[in-house]
Design a protein around this motif. Sequence first.
Motif, PDB file in Angstrom:
ATOM      1  N   PHE A  51       0.822  -1.205   0.000  1.00 14.45           N
ATOM      2  CA  PHE A  51       0.000   0.000   0.000  1.00 14.45           C
ATOM      3  C   PHE A  51       0.857   1.256   0.000  1.00 14.45           C
ATOM      4  O   PHE A  51       0.472   2.285  -0.551  1.00 14.45           O
ATOM      5  CB  PHE A  51      -0.891   0.038   1.251  1.00 14.45           C
ATOM      6  CG  PHE A  51      -2.064  -0.893   1.186  1.00 14.45           C
ATOM      7  CD1 PHE A  51      -3.091  -0.679   0.295  1.00 14.45           C
ATOM      8  CD2 PHE A  51      -2.137  -1.981   2.040  1.00 14.45           C
ATOM      9  CE1 PHE A  51      -4.187  -1.529   0.244  1.00 14.45           C
ATOM     10  CE2 PHE A  51      -3.227  -2.835   2.003  1.00 14.45           C
ATOM     11  CZ  PHE A  51      -4.253  -2.614   1.100  1.00 14.45           C
ATOM     12  N   LYS A  55      -0.265   4.564  -1.996  1.00 15.11           N
ATOM     13  CA  LYS A  55      -1.273   5.143  -1.110  1.00 15.11           C
ATOM     14  C   LYS A  55      -1.612   6.594  -1.473  1.00 15.11           C
ATOM     15  O   LYS A  55      -2.724   7.047  -1.259  1.00 15.11           O
ATOM     16  CB  LYS A  55      -0.841   5.051   0.345  1.00 15.11           C
ATOM     17  CG  LYS A  55       0.340   5.894   0.763  1.00 15.11           C
ATOM     18  CD  LYS A  55       0.624   5.646   2.231  1.00 15.11           C
ATOM     19  CE  LYS A  55       1.615   6.573   2.857  1.00 15.11           C
ATOM     20  NZ  LYS A  55       2.707   7.060   2.118  1.00 15.11           N
ATOM     21  N   ASP A  58      -3.678   6.296  -4.907  1.00 18.12           N
ATOM     22  CA  ASP A  58      -4.953   5.604  -4.794  1.00 18.12           C
ATOM     23  C   ASP A  58      -5.601   5.926  -3.450  1.00 18.12           C
ATOM     24  O   ASP A  58      -5.381   5.232  -2.458  1.00 18.12           O
ATOM     25  CB  ASP A  58      -4.719   4.091  -4.930  1.00 18.12           C
ATOM     26  CG  ASP A  58      -6.021   3.322  -5.054  1.00 18.12           C
ATOM     27  OD1 ASP A  58      -7.093   3.961  -4.980  1.00 18.12           O
ATOM     28  OD2 ASP A  58      -5.982   2.096  -5.214  1.00 18.12           O
ATOM     29  N   HIS A  61      -7.358   3.339  -0.950  1.00 14.49           N
ATOM     30  CA  HIS A  61      -6.614   2.433  -0.069  1.00 14.49           C
ATOM     31  C   HIS A  61      -5.948   3.157   1.100  1.00 14.49           C
ATOM     32  O   HIS A  61      -5.347   2.514   1.953  1.00 14.49           O
ATOM     33  CB  HIS A  61      -5.532   1.698  -0.873  1.00 14.49           C
ATOM     34  CG  HIS A  61      -6.095   0.691  -1.814  1.00 14.49           C
ATOM     35  ND1 HIS A  61      -5.409   0.259  -2.930  1.00 14.49           N
ATOM     36  CD2 HIS A  61      -7.274   0.030  -1.813  1.00 14.49           C
ATOM     37  CE1 HIS A  61      -6.150  -0.619  -3.578  1.00 14.49           C
ATOM     38  NE2 HIS A  61      -7.277  -0.769  -2.927  1.00 14.49           N
ATOM     39  N   LYS A  62      -6.047   4.474   1.120  1.00 16.35           N
ATOM     40  CA  LYS A  62      -5.333   5.238   2.133  1.00 16.35           C
ATOM     41  C   LYS A  62      -5.811   4.911   3.545  1.00 16.35           C
ATOM     42  O   LYS A  62      -5.010   4.687   4.459  1.00 16.35           O
ATOM     43  CB  LYS A  62      -5.485   6.735   1.869  1.00 16.35           C
ATOM     44  CG  LYS A  62      -4.626   7.591   2.790  1.00 16.35           C
ATOM     45  CD  LYS A  62      -4.712   9.061   2.408  1.00 16.35           C
ATOM     46  CE  LYS A  62      -3.811   9.900   3.310  1.00 16.35           C
ATOM     47  NZ  LYS A  62      -3.857  11.336   2.953  1.00 16.35           N
ATOM     48  N   GLU A  64      -7.392   2.202   4.628  1.00 16.39           N
ATOM     49  CA  GLU A  64      -7.026   0.835   4.991  1.00 16.39           C
ATOM     50  C   GLU A  64      -5.559   0.752   5.375  1.00 16.39           C
ATOM     51  O   GLU A  64      -5.200   0.105   6.369  1.00 16.39           O
ATOM     52  CB  GLU A  64      -7.323  -0.119   3.840  1.00 16.39           C
ATOM     53  CG  GLU A  64      -7.010  -1.572   4.153  1.00 16.39           C
ATOM     54  CD  GLU A  64      -7.378  -2.519   3.025  1.00 16.39           C
ATOM     55  OE1 GLU A  64      -7.117  -3.729   3.159  1.00 16.39           O
ATOM     56  OE2 GLU A  64      -7.930  -2.054   2.006  1.00 16.39           O
ATOM     57  N   TYR A  65      -4.697   1.417   4.607  1.00 15.25           N
ATOM     58  CA  TYR A  65      -3.265   1.396   4.887  1.00 15.25           C
ATOM     59  C   TYR A  65      -2.957   2.014   6.245  1.00 15.25           C
ATOM     60  O   TYR A  65      -2.196   1.458   7.042  1.00 15.25           O
ATOM     61  CB  TYR A  65      -2.511   2.147   3.781  1.00 15.25           C
ATOM     62  CG  TYR A  65      -1.042   2.351   4.077  1.00 15.25           C
ATOM     63  CD1 TYR A  65      -0.149   1.293   3.975  1.00 15.25           C
ATOM     64  CD2 TYR A  65      -0.557   3.594   4.464  1.00 15.25           C
ATOM     65  CE1 TYR A  65       1.200   1.471   4.258  1.00 15.25           C
ATOM     66  CE2 TYR A  65       0.778   3.780   4.741  1.00 15.25           C
ATOM     67  CZ  TYR A  65       1.656   2.723   4.628  1.00 15.25           C
ATOM     68  OH  TYR A  65       2.977   2.901   4.910  1.00 15.25           O
ATOM     69  N   TYR A 132     -11.437  -4.814   2.636  1.00 18.02           N
ATOM     70  CA  TYR A 132     -11.944  -3.984   3.729  1.00 18.02           C
ATOM     71  C   TYR A 132     -13.126  -3.177   3.217  1.00 18.02           C
ATOM     72  O   TYR A 132     -13.015  -2.467   2.223  1.00 18.02           O
ATOM     73  CB  TYR A 132     -10.836  -3.060   4.232  1.00 18.02           C
ATOM     74  CG  TYR A 132     -11.316  -1.859   5.005  1.00 18.02           C
ATOM     75  CD1 TYR A 132     -12.091  -1.999   6.159  1.00 18.02           C
ATOM     76  CD2 TYR A 132     -10.988  -0.565   4.579  1.00 18.02           C
ATOM     77  CE1 TYR A 132     -12.523  -0.887   6.860  1.00 18.02           C
ATOM     78  CE2 TYR A 132     -11.413   0.545   5.285  1.00 18.02           C
ATOM     79  CZ  TYR A 132     -12.180   0.384   6.426  1.00 18.02           C
ATOM     80  OH  TYR A 132     -12.620   1.481   7.122  1.00 18.02           O
TER      81      TYR A 132
END
Length: 266
Positions: A51, A55, A58, A61-62, A64-65, A132
């Motif tokens: 990620f 990150k 995208d 996905h930030k 979640e990371y 997620y």
Amino acid sequence: LLQLSCYSVNNMVAKLTKEERAAIKKPCRLCRDKRFTVHIDGDQIIAKDCFCRGKDADPAHKEEYEKLTSCTFERFRINEPWQKAALRKVKVWLAQNRYPFLFIGGKSGTGKTHLAFAAYGILKKRGIEGAYIPWRSSAKDLKERLKDYTDYGDARISELKSKPLLLLDDALGFSSGGFPSDDDFRLLKELSEARARNGLRTIITSRFCVMELYGVSKDVGDVVTKACGGTQNFAIDVEQTVKSFEGNGRAQKFSVHDIERGDYAP
């Protein structure tokens, strides 16, 4: 053996030169600065970008990371005995394969999401490919997809039903505090039934505790609780603060077990 191999590689710290180490602006606790992670694909182990590489490019996905790197067992603060008991149950769930579901219910601010992401992160380190889903921001699109699913099918719904690992955060929750609609219950029931039937690892957090889940939807309550092995196993209710009905307005703490024993009757 595949999971053990993935866990070993994902926990391995990158061997970098001083120049490479100095060039890293922010170390990544997820990939340990390797910039890739490995996961299981069928009977093979494959690598993919971490990620931390994408990150910024995208934004999806930030979140979640950030939660994967900040929500760990080591960072979970224990201030009450019930928090220690909840942490122990989550760790036991990770060590067994009989019950595929982990449910954590209760008020916000009790550490539900932290524990859920800590477990989710461990499973991802074992190489289990996961997804997620933050309910508040994703449910609207998924409910629209579900309306046409019966007749035409939908790739996203099918993917979530068959993903080896799924984290549903704040299931049935809304930022406005409204009550879930029939479509919300249908979506959770569809995903839960399919995943429970196939024994797929599923982590669910919700503002509803187990008894409340039964109250609002017996079908969903049955599926989730059976897949968790009941409240004696991995359907966890965190303690909540409720208003006393004695008229003095004092706040008292009760757990779901107190209610079951009859110590508190709403």
